[in-house]
Design an enzyme around this catalytic site. Structure first.
Site, short mmCIF file in Angstrom:
data_model
loop_
_atom_site.label_atom_id
_atom_site.label_comp_id
_atom_site.label_asym_id
_atom_site.label_seq_id
_atom_site.Cartn_x
_atom_site.Cartn_y
_atom_site.Cartn_z
CB SER A 209 -8.40 -52.66 30.78
OG SER A 209 -7.16 -53.36 30.66
CB VAL A 212 -4.09 -54.29 31.96
CG1 VAL A 212 -2.82 -53.93 32.72
CG2 VAL A 212 -3.94 -53.92 30.49
CD GLU A 230 -12.39 -50.14 39.65
OE1 GLU A 230 -13.29 -50.71 38.99
OE2 GLU A 230 -11.82 -49.12 39.27
CB CYS A 264 -14.49 -48.07 35.94
SG CYS A 264 -14.44 -47.47 37.64
CD GLU A 359 -14.59 -50.34 30.92
OE1 GLU A 359 -14.87 -49.67 31.94
OE2 GLU A 359 -13.56 -51.04 30.82
#
Length: 456
Positions: A209, A212, A230, A264, A359
């Site tokens: 995420s 994080v 990423e 993602c 998201e």
């Protein structure tokens, strides 16, 4: 000592793997052993490192069906997708086995008559890798393969929900590589922080995420370690008025729901240009309703469960808090014991809606209407994320304009947001990424360091 346990998301009472959490002492030992082993590994000819990666690939290939079944059981990925993940991981290892033999530098004109001036790439050292559960084999592979090919050692900390697959990955690596080159460590935040903080760890590669990832980047950067993150995506699929509606609807439905939207790169927003409007939305809703939701181990299943109960609750809460109108889905699935959510489409009019800004990480997408191509572009660029976008059009000029103007790391024309070619750079912009891109030749930028050499 605390145990880390993974369970089957389709059958939550079924335990898949159990391992003791690593201690900070074990992290320290792995980092020191990795640093010692890496020096000898880096001195090997590139051809030998390439052969070791080929042996690693062959080992995974020989276990392909059992690995696919384990991926299916541990993270709930439909068996067809799980098999494809194993094939992709084997291909990645073989690809980087070959790339190890590419030129590792360049010569430059010297400022002296008989001197040499060179720029050469060297390994970084020990790489800490913190990986998620949604691609439990492919992501560790696409991080570790280039790191190893270029002469680095690896400390892998997988997500706790995917320790069974990671254990198999590590075992295959350890059977194919010299001792000490790849270590697997299990645990939660404390173990990740111990890896990030260790003085022997020269760089950290993270997938997860945005919240994080930014924390990882700040922690690693504070002591001068290189970092690659990423992170999240809130990816638009734009359907322009000249699009092939049938093809767009089928492609987008799969991009929304593949692996239950737990990618993602999944499509989160569908931006439809007038006058397609209701006709396209109805077509997309029909495609979503037709998808088979069920046990991921069954061959015909197209949408499996979410990873756990908390993930399902989070997805359902996001749909419930939306100001939009639910066209289809938005509920848990009755009659199945796992963590299922029906494929969901919500018609949204406000750009401030939760389904537009956050998201969700589930089989959910918001539909937004655009009155013009220009408005569609603005809506696609709205928000903080910038991973990938798809555009559906038969107009080459429009396709080229969106390629130039979309603020994302990857643009796809008449193709799904989900999925990636392992030999092409992968990564985003804005809140979706920090540091160099992954995969393809781009991976070399993170896993090597340049050194300029002058011979007078």
């Amino acid at each position: 000592m605390t145990d880390i346990v993974s369970v089957n998301p389709a059958h939550p009472l079924l335990e898949i793997a159990r391992m003791p959490a690593s201690s900070t002492q074990e992290v320290d030992e792995a980092a020191r052993r990795g640093a010692e082993a890496q020096r000898d590994w880096a001195r090997l000819p590139a051809s030998e490192r390439g052969r070791a990666l080929m042996a690693f690939a062959d080992r995974l290939s020989s276990e392909a069906e059992s690995l696919a079944s384990l991926i299916c059981d541990e993270v709930g990925k439909p068996i067809g997708e799980a098999r494809a993940e194993v094939v992709r991981s084997v291909d990645i290892l073989r690809y980087y086995a070959g790339l190890a033999m590419l030129p590792d530098g360049e010569t430059l004109p010297s400022s002296t008559a008989r001197g040499w001036l060179l720029s050469r790439r060297y390994p970084v050292g020990v790489i800490g890798m913190i990986t998620p559960w949604n691609f439990p084999l492919a992501i560790p592979t696409w991080k570790a393969a280039p790191a190893l090919a270029y002469g680095n050692a690896v400390l892998l900390k997988p997500a706790s929900s995917a320790i069974g697959v990671a254990r198999r990955f590590a075992a295959a690596a350890q059977e194919s590589l010299p001792d000490g080159i790849l270590h697997m460590l299990t645990g939660e935040r404390d173990v990740a922080e111990a890896i990030i903080d260790h003085a022997s760890v020269s760089a950290v590669s993270f997938t997860g995420s945005t919240v994080v990832g930014r924390s990882v980047a700040a922690r690693a950067g504070a002591r001068g370690a290189a970092v690659q993150c990423e992170m999240g995506g809130q990816n638009p699929s734009v359907v322009l008025r000249d699009a092939d509606m049938e093809q767009a609807a089928s492609t987008i439905a799969t991009a929304i729901t593949g692996y239950a939207g737990q990618k993602c790169t999944a499509t989160s927003r569908v931006i439809v240009e007038d006058p397609l409007g209701d006709a396209f939305v109805d077509l997309l809703a029909d495609r979503l309703k037709a998808l088979k939701v069920g046990d991921p181990a069954l061959p015909g299943t197209e949408v499996g469960p979410l990873i756990d109960a908390a993930a399902r609750q989070s997805v359902l809460a996001a749909v419930a808090s939306s100001s939009g109108r639910t066209i289809t889905g938005g509920t848990a699935v009755d009659g199945l014991e796992g963590f299922y959510v029906t494929p969901t489409l919500v018609d949204v009019s406000s750009s401030r809606d939760v389904l537009i800004e956050q998201e969700v990480f589930g089989p959910v997408a918001a539909v937004v209407r655009a009155r013009s191509r220009e408005e569609a572009l603005g809506l696609a660029n709205y928000g903080t994320y910038g991973l990938v976008a798809s555009v559906f059009t038969s107009d080459l000029e429009a396709a080229m304009t969106f390629c130039d103007e979309l603020q994302v790391g990857m643009v796809k024309i008449n193709a799904p947001t989900s999925g990636a070619d392992f030999h092409a750079p992968f990564g985003g912009s804005r809140a979706s990424a920090l540091g160099p891109h992954e995969q393809g030749l781009a991976a070399r930028e993170f896993f090597t360091q340049r050194r300029t050499l002058t011979l007078a």
